[in-house]
Structure formats: structure tokens, C-alpha cells
Motif scaffolding. Sequence first.
Motif, PDB file in Angstrom:
ATOM      1  N   UNK A  58      38.659  43.378  44.561  1.00 17.62           N
ATOM      2  CA  UNK A  58      39.314  43.253  43.597  1.00 17.62           C
ATOM      3  C   UNK A  58      40.671  43.065  43.769  1.00 17.62           C
ATOM      4  N   UNK A  59      41.198  41.683  44.082  1.00 14.93           N
ATOM      5  CA  UNK A  59      42.555  41.635  44.439  1.00 14.93           C
ATOM      6  C   UNK A  59      43.242  40.612  43.665  1.00 14.93           C
ATOM      7  N   UNK A  60      44.432  41.006  43.138  1.00 13.81           N
ATOM      8  CA  UNK A  60      45.352  40.006  42.470  1.00 13.81           C
ATOM      9  C   UNK A  60      46.429  39.805  43.081  1.00 13.81           C
ATOM     10  N   UNK A  61      46.854  38.408  43.174  1.00 20.05           N
ATOM     11  CA  UNK A  61      48.204  38.037  43.607  1.00 20.05           C
ATOM     12  C   UNK A  61      49.197  37.899  42.488  1.00 20.05           C
ATOM     13  N   UNK A  62      50.513  38.462  42.785  1.00 21.62           N
ATOM     14  CA  UNK A  62      51.422  38.211  41.951  1.00 21.62           C
ATOM     15  C   UNK A  62      51.826  36.938  41.344  1.00 21.62           C
ATOM     16  N   UNK A  63      52.260  36.026  42.115  1.00 16.83           N
ATOM     17  CA  UNK A  63      52.922  34.778  41.683  1.00 16.83           C
ATOM     18  C   UNK A  63      52.296  33.675  42.789  1.00 16.83           C
ATOM     19  N   UNK A  64      51.329  32.674  42.016  1.00 17.61           N
ATOM     20  CA  UNK A  64      50.758  32.780  40.639  1.00 17.61           C
ATOM     21  C   UNK A  64      49.744  33.818  40.619  1.00 17.61           C
ATOM     22  N   UNK A  65      49.524  34.426  39.472  1.00 18.87           N
ATOM     23  CA  UNK A  65      48.418  35.518  39.208  1.00 18.87           C
ATOM     24  C   UNK A  65      46.939  34.996  39.553  1.00 18.87           C
ATOM     25  N   UNK A  66      46.564  35.357  40.757  1.00 22.75           N
ATOM     26  CA  UNK A  66      45.099  34.774  41.109  1.00 22.75           C
ATOM     27  C   UNK A  66      44.123  36.044  41.208  1.00 22.75           C
ATOM     28  N   UNK A  67      43.093  36.045  40.590  1.00 18.91           N
ATOM     29  CA  UNK A  67      42.190  37.089  40.748  1.00 18.91           C
ATOM     30  C   UNK A  67      40.952  36.766  41.689  1.00 18.91           C
ATOM     31  N   UNK A  68      40.732  37.538  42.941  1.00 15.77           N
ATOM     32  CA  UNK A  68      39.652  37.533  43.809  1.00 15.77           C
ATOM     33  C   UNK A  68      38.798  38.822  43.530  1.00 15.77           C
ATOM     34  N   UNK A  69      37.339  38.520  43.369  1.00 16.13           N
ATOM     35  CA  UNK A  69      36.657  39.762  43.045  1.00 16.13           C
ATOM     36  C   UNK A  69      35.326  39.595  43.471  1.00 16.13           C
ATOM     37  N   UNK A  70      34.586  40.614  43.678  1.00 17.48           N
ATOM     38  CA  UNK A  70      33.294  40.585  44.214  1.00 17.48           C
ATOM     39  C   UNK A  70      32.671  42.000  43.464  1.00 17.48           C
ATOM     40  N   UNK A  71      31.729  41.734  42.881  1.00 22.66           N
ATOM     41  CA  UNK A  71      30.832  42.643  42.167  1.00 22.66           C
ATOM     42  C   UNK A  71      29.376  42.623  42.623  1.00 22.66           C
ATOM     43  N   UNK A  72      28.673  43.883  42.373  1.00 24.19           N
ATOM     44  CA  UNK A  72      27.065  43.809  42.512  1.00 24.19           C
ATOM     45  C   UNK A  72      26.552  44.640  41.156  1.00 24.19           C
ATOM     46  N   UNK A  73      26.160  43.999  40.292  1.00 16.21           N
ATOM     47  CA  UNK A  73      26.020  44.619  39.040  1.00 16.21           C
ATOM     48  C   UNK A  73      24.166  44.858  38.879  1.00 16.21           C
ATOM     49  N   UNK A  74      23.860  46.072  38.847  1.00 18.02           N
ATOM     50  CA  UNK A  74      22.458  46.447  38.507  1.00 18.02           C
ATOM     51  C   UNK A  74      22.186  46.635  37.009  1.00 18.02           C
ATOM     52  N   UNK A  75      21.265  45.633  36.621  1.00 16.47           N
ATOM     53  CA  UNK A  75      20.906  45.618  35.232  1.00 16.47           C
ATOM     54  C   UNK A  75      19.334  45.744  34.994  1.00 16.47           C
ATOM     55  N   UNK A  76      19.096  46.720  34.254  1.00 22.19           N
ATOM     56  CA  UNK A  76      17.534  46.942  33.714  1.00 22.19           C
ATOM     57  C   UNK A  76      17.370  46.168  32.455  1.00 22.19           C
ATOM     58  N   UNK A  77      15.984  45.685  32.368  1.00 18.85           N
ATOM     59  CA  UNK A  77      15.367  45.096  31.283  1.00 18.85           C
ATOM     60  C   UNK A  77      14.035  45.471  30.810  1.00 18.85           C
ATOM     61  N   UNK A  78      14.020  45.920  29.501  1.00 23.51           N
ATOM     62  CA  UNK A  78      12.848  46.607  29.133  1.00 23.51           C
ATOM     63  C   UNK A  78      12.101  45.785  28.112  1.00 23.51           C
ATOM     64  N   UNK A  79      10.891  45.459  27.924  1.00 24.95           N
ATOM     65  CA  UNK A  79      10.261  44.820  26.896  1.00 24.95           C
ATOM     66  C   UNK A  79       9.491  45.943  25.918  1.00 24.95           C
ATOM     67  N   UNK A  80      10.033  45.984  24.737  1.00 25.52           N
ATOM     68  CA  UNK A  80       9.910  47.174  23.911  1.00 25.52           C
ATOM     69  C   UNK A  80       8.481  46.759  23.002  1.00 25.52           C
ATOM     70  N   UNK A  81       7.905  45.570  23.337  1.00 30.43           N
ATOM     71  CA  UNK A  81       6.828  45.221  22.422  1.00 30.43           C
ATOM     72  C   UNK A  81       5.377  45.790  22.997  1.00 30.43           C
ATOM     73  N   UNK A  82       4.628  45.862  22.075  1.00 28.73           N
ATOM     74  CA  UNK A  82       3.247  46.295  22.434  1.00 28.73           C
ATOM     75  C   UNK A  82       2.334  45.190  22.808  1.00 28.73           C
TER      76      UNK A  82
END
Length: 209
Positions: A58-82
Motif C-alpha cells: 500500500x504505497x502512495x506517491x506524493x506528487x502526483x498522488x498515485x496509489x499502488x496496492x495489493x490485497x488478498x481478500x478471503x470471502x465466504x458465501x453461504x446459501x441459506x436456502x433449503x
Amino acid sequence: MSKSCTHHGHRWRKFWFRVLKYASVTLFILLIVVLITWAVLHPRKPQFILQDTTLYAFNVSATPSLLTSTFQATVSSRNPNDNIGIYYDRLDVYATYLDQQITTRTRIPASYEGHKDIDVWSPFIYGNSVPVAPYNSAALAQDQANGYIMVMIKIDGRVRWKVGSFTSGGYHIFVTCPAYIPFGDGSKGTSVGNSAVKYQIMHKCHVNV
């Protein structure tokens, strides 16, 4: 034209009128059965939870304002239907900061989620030298000074419902998961490498279908 021809034409018109009438009634009954079944089963939208987020960059340069980012997101999904399954035909994951998209979209492979099933995905999402809007630069600088940042992990896609042998048409699904990340303070997360930190979140996401 003879009377026999006129009578014959009249009989054919009555015949096709009956065919159309019975076909219309049959289609109407089938539609009613499908609608009643759909109402009785009452499909509920899937439940999404953002389990954790790993911050690699997560790196931000000052001028110009540029953002470089790398994430890994763990997301779960549940089906609530019978009795209803869910086809995830398309799911695109990306991150936003103050309503500005800061990463490209990462596509999750299409899948089917059965009754009461749970799926877990951990996609990587990247943003390379993304220009930060001027009205967001001040807020980003303040967040950096405070040592935390709030980003939104979003999922945009298409789903279909499966009831027995019937499969519905496609529906748009939009998921928003808030991620509070205290970047710069590894003590609040778990180190998973030389520079990566995993933050446990376990936050319920807002789902709109």
C-alpha cells in the motif's frame, strides 16, 4: 364460393381457435404453478462474510498522488436456502476507497452452491499506480497519519437460482464488505511474509440481488 367451402373454412377457424385457447390456458396454468412454487420456496439471497484481508503493498506517491496496492481478500458465501441452489455465473472482486475504484477486477471462477453450502474464495486484487482523485488525496493523507484505512471490498456479478429442474434467468448481485485495515502496525495483524500482514476481520457484507 360454395356453401361447403364456407362451412369447411369456418370449421378450421373454430379448430385453431380451440387450439390457441387450450395452449393459452396450459401456459397460464404452468406460469401459475411456477409462481406459486417460487413464492412458497421464497429464495433468500446468499450471505457473504469478509473473513480476513492480507495487505501486501500500500504505497502512495506524493506528487502526483498515485496509489499502488495489493490485497488478498478471503470471502465466504453461504446459501441459506433449503431447496434452492445458486449458480454464480460471474463474480468480479475489486477494492474501492471513498467510492473510487483503486484496483482492477479479479474474476472468481464460476461455481454452483448447493442447499446450505458454504464456499470460500481468496482472490488477489491489484492496483498499480492508480491516480487518486484530488478530493480523496487529503482524506488518504489523514488516514495515513492516523495509521489506518477503510477500504471496501466489492463483488459484482451474475447469479441464477435452481429449484429442482427449473433454473431462473440471470440476476445481478452486488456485495459490499467494509475492511478496516490498520496498516503500518503489524502488531494488529499476523505476519505472513517479509512484508505481508493478515488482518482478521470477520465482517458481514451487505448483499443486494
